[in-house]
Enzyme design. Sequence first.
Site, mmCIF file in Angstrom:
data_model
loop_
_atom_site.group_PDB
_atom_site.id
_atom_site.type_symbol
_atom_site.label_atom_id
_atom_site.label_comp_id
_atom_site.label_asym_id
_atom_site.label_seq_id
_atom_site.Cartn_x
_atom_site.Cartn_y
_atom_site.Cartn_z
ATOM 1 N N SER A 240 0.898 -1.183 -0.197
ATOM 2 C CA SER A 240 0.036 -0.192 0.011
ATOM 3 C C SER A 240 0.906 1.197 0.037
ATOM 4 O O SER A 240 1.885 1.157 -0.074
ATOM 5 C CB SER A 240 -1.046 -0.163 1.021
ATOM 6 N N LYS B 41 3.193 1.450 -3.680
ATOM 7 C CA LYS B 41 2.410 1.258 -4.914
ATOM 8 C C LYS B 41 2.812 1.408 -6.390
ATOM 9 O O LYS B 41 2.809 0.643 -6.890
ATOM 10 C CB LYS B 41 1.066 1.476 -4.862
ATOM 11 N N ASP C 99 -7.025 -3.921 -7.272
ATOM 12 C CA ASP C 99 -8.308 -2.951 -6.697
ATOM 13 C C ASP C 99 -9.293 -2.939 -7.738
ATOM 14 O O ASP C 99 -10.361 -2.903 -7.775
ATOM 15 C CB ASP C 99 -7.425 -1.516 -6.524
ATOM 16 N N GLY D 125 -12.910 10.829 -11.006
ATOM 17 C CA GLY D 125 -11.764 10.633 -10.488
ATOM 18 C C GLY D 125 -10.572 10.126 -11.009
ATOM 19 O O GLY D 125 -10.892 9.571 -12.197
ATOM 20 N N GLY E 210 -5.669 6.903 -7.655
ATOM 21 C CA GLY E 210 -5.308 5.474 -7.529
ATOM 22 C C GLY E 210 -6.518 4.563 -7.928
ATOM 23 O O GLY E 210 -6.560 3.690 -8.724
ATOM 24 N N ALA E 211 -7.712 4.772 -7.015
ATOM 25 C CA ALA E 211 -8.776 3.877 -7.224
ATOM 26 C C ALA E 211 -9.339 3.870 -8.712
ATOM 27 O O ALA E 211 -9.600 2.851 -9.331
ATOM 28 C CB ALA E 211 -9.652 4.291 -6.209
ATOM 29 N N TYR F 62 -16.614 3.408 1.599
ATOM 30 C CA TYR F 62 -17.462 2.338 2.241
ATOM 31 C C TYR F 62 -17.408 2.864 3.577
ATOM 32 O O TYR F 62 -18.146 2.125 4.491
ATOM 33 C CB TYR F 62 -16.467 1.032 2.209
ATOM 34 N N GLY G 14 -18.512 1.008 -1.578
ATOM 35 C CA GLY G 14 -17.011 0.350 -2.021
ATOM 36 C C GLY G 14 -16.832 -0.826 -1.096
ATOM 37 O O GLY G 14 -15.733 -1.343 -1.207
HETATM 38 P P1 NAD Z 1 -6.202 9.240 -4.379
HETATM 39 O O1 NAD Z 1 -5.616 10.659 -3.502
HETATM 40 O O2 NAD Z 1 -5.296 8.699 -5.212
HETATM 41 O O3 NAD Z 1 -7.156 10.167 -5.515
HETATM 42 C C1 NAD Z 1 -8.098 11.262 -5.231
HETATM 43 C C2 NAD Z 1 -9.294 11.632 -6.070
HETATM 44 O O4 NAD Z 1 -10.140 12.532 -5.500
HETATM 45 C C3 NAD Z 1 -8.621 12.494 -7.449
HETATM 46 O O5 NAD Z 1 -9.165 12.234 -8.305
HETATM 47 C C4 NAD Z 1 -8.786 14.057 -6.704
HETATM 48 O O6 NAD Z 1 -8.762 14.727 -7.964
HETATM 49 C C5 NAD Z 1 -10.226 13.715 -6.259
HETATM 50 N N1 NAD Z 1 -10.574 14.866 -5.296
HETATM 51 C C6 NAD Z 1 -9.936 14.877 -4.036
HETATM 52 N N2 NAD Z 1 -10.593 16.140 -3.541
HETATM 53 C C7 NAD Z 1 -11.554 16.329 -4.311
HETATM 54 C C8 NAD Z 1 -12.901 17.255 -4.207
HETATM 55 N N3 NAD Z 1 -12.925 18.106 -3.126
HETATM 56 N N4 NAD Z 1 -13.743 17.225 -5.285
HETATM 57 C C9 NAD Z 1 -13.854 16.351 -6.145
HETATM 58 N N5 NAD Z 1 -12.714 15.525 -6.353
HETATM 59 C C10 NAD Z 1 -11.624 15.484 -5.305
HETATM 60 O O7 NAD Z 1 -7.291 8.667 -3.699
HETATM 61 P P2 NAD Z 1 -7.658 7.131 -4.112
HETATM 62 O O8 NAD Z 1 -6.730 6.132 -3.344
HETATM 63 O O9 NAD Z 1 -7.826 6.976 -5.460
HETATM 64 O O10 NAD Z 1 -9.047 6.842 -3.361
HETATM 65 C C11 NAD Z 1 -10.023 7.407 -3.847
HETATM 66 C C12 NAD Z 1 -11.452 7.133 -3.032
HETATM 67 O O11 NAD Z 1 -11.672 5.711 -3.321
HETATM 68 C C13 NAD Z 1 -11.376 7.395 -1.534
HETATM 69 O O12 NAD Z 1 -12.644 7.550 -1.155
HETATM 70 C C14 NAD Z 1 -11.035 5.833 -0.998
HETATM 71 O O13 NAD Z 1 -11.440 5.637 0.067
HETATM 72 C C15 NAD Z 1 -11.694 4.844 -1.980
HETATM 73 N N6 NAD Z 1 -10.878 3.796 -2.252
HETATM 74 C C16 NAD Z 1 -11.737 2.625 -1.904
HETATM 75 C C17 NAD Z 1 -11.279 1.296 -2.045
HETATM 76 C C18 NAD Z 1 -12.105 0.171 -1.944
HETATM 77 O O14 NAD Z 1 -11.618 -0.829 -1.832
HETATM 78 N N7 NAD Z 1 -13.237 0.395 -1.946
HETATM 79 C C19 NAD Z 1 -9.829 1.341 -2.513
HETATM 80 C C20 NAD Z 1 -9.285 2.335 -2.808
HETATM 81 C C21 NAD Z 1 -9.488 3.541 -2.621
#
Ligand code: NAD
Length: 295
Positions: free
Chosen positions: A69, A73, A116, A140, A143-144, A243, A265
């Site tokens: 993580s 990553k 993921d 978005g 990463g996700a 989630y 999620g």
């Molecule tokens: P990241 O930091 O890599 O990306 C964040 C994203 O959110 C970017 O696209 C950014 O531009 C956007 N963002 C941030 N603030 C914002 C705002 N105020 N308005 C609009 N967009 C905004 O994060 P990540 O690792 O990609 O995680 C993103 C989401 O996915 C989180 O909520 C995380 O909890 C969730 N997630 C869930 C799982 C799962 O297994 N369910 C796995 C990974 C991430």
Amino acid sequence: MMPNVTGHTELVGLMAYPIRHTQSPTTHNLAYDKNGDDVIQLAFEVDNDSLKDAVQSIRALKMLGSNISMPNKTVVHKYLDEVDEAAKLCGAINTVVNMRDENGQVTGKLKGYNTDGMGYWQGLKEEGIDFKGMKMVLIGTGGAATAIAVRGALDGIAEIEIFNIKDKFYSRGEEIVDLINKNTNCKATMNDLADHDLLKEKMHAADLFCDATGVGMHPLEDLSNIPDTSFFKKDLIVTDTVYAPRETVMMKQAKEAGCEKVYNGMSMMLFQALIAIKLYTGKDTPVDYMKEKLG
Ligand code: NAD
């Protein structure tokens, strides 16, 4: 529950920093126990400085592999022997597998995967959704979102309209769109999330919607990227990667608009773990059992 650790017990790692908050060992160890595998997962505080040695220890200790993580990553590929196609396109690895030989013995040859994206799509399959040929709107480019977009494009999503705010992640979105268009049959487009007319038009034309941003979770739990309920049509499949909370503001809007297929999620989180577990042990874990135990 006291794990029955013996001289035969095999180890799966989790390498990240910070990591002490993680739920991953709970999920993994529950699954290994249920599957009758003499395997445990332990979390290790590993950052970019100690990553090379930590990866080498997978070989030296004959571990089955390790989950990876942040902040590792996007760096760990440097120390591996092979990287799966989707992980390569994403530029991120969350699972390192110590490959086995024909006798089932680990070889020290390490391959990186990104489960993921696989987890998100497996979650939809489990709901009986055949997503091949679908049009998707994805908010978005972190990463996700990247993992979801790349895996979806490789697995048959026809079109992905990606939207993001014009922050530091926007240019990453342009790169992902380029990679998808060059390497898959999916047509991807990058759009500004501030263009609400375009977002509404694309959401009305889509089959599947996913918000993969931090909006909807703490500290943005009172917000939604969607201005109002008119953006949702009733037959849109609506997903959020968040989630906690289990129901985001966006999910509430979708339900209010009459959408019947609305998912958080949780399944992405569960299936990314179960897919990694299968890569380590070759075993399928009973999904209903895990859902019941993890709540
Ligand atoms: P990241 O930091 O890599 O990306 C964040 C994203 O959110 C970017 O696209 C950014 O531009 C956007 N963002 C941030 N603030 C914002 C705002 N105020 N308005 C609009 N967009 C905004 O994060 P990540 O690792 O990609 O995680 C993103 C989401 O996915 C989180 O909520 C995380 O909890 C969730 N997630 C869930 C799982 C799962 O297994 N369910 C796995 C990974 C991430």
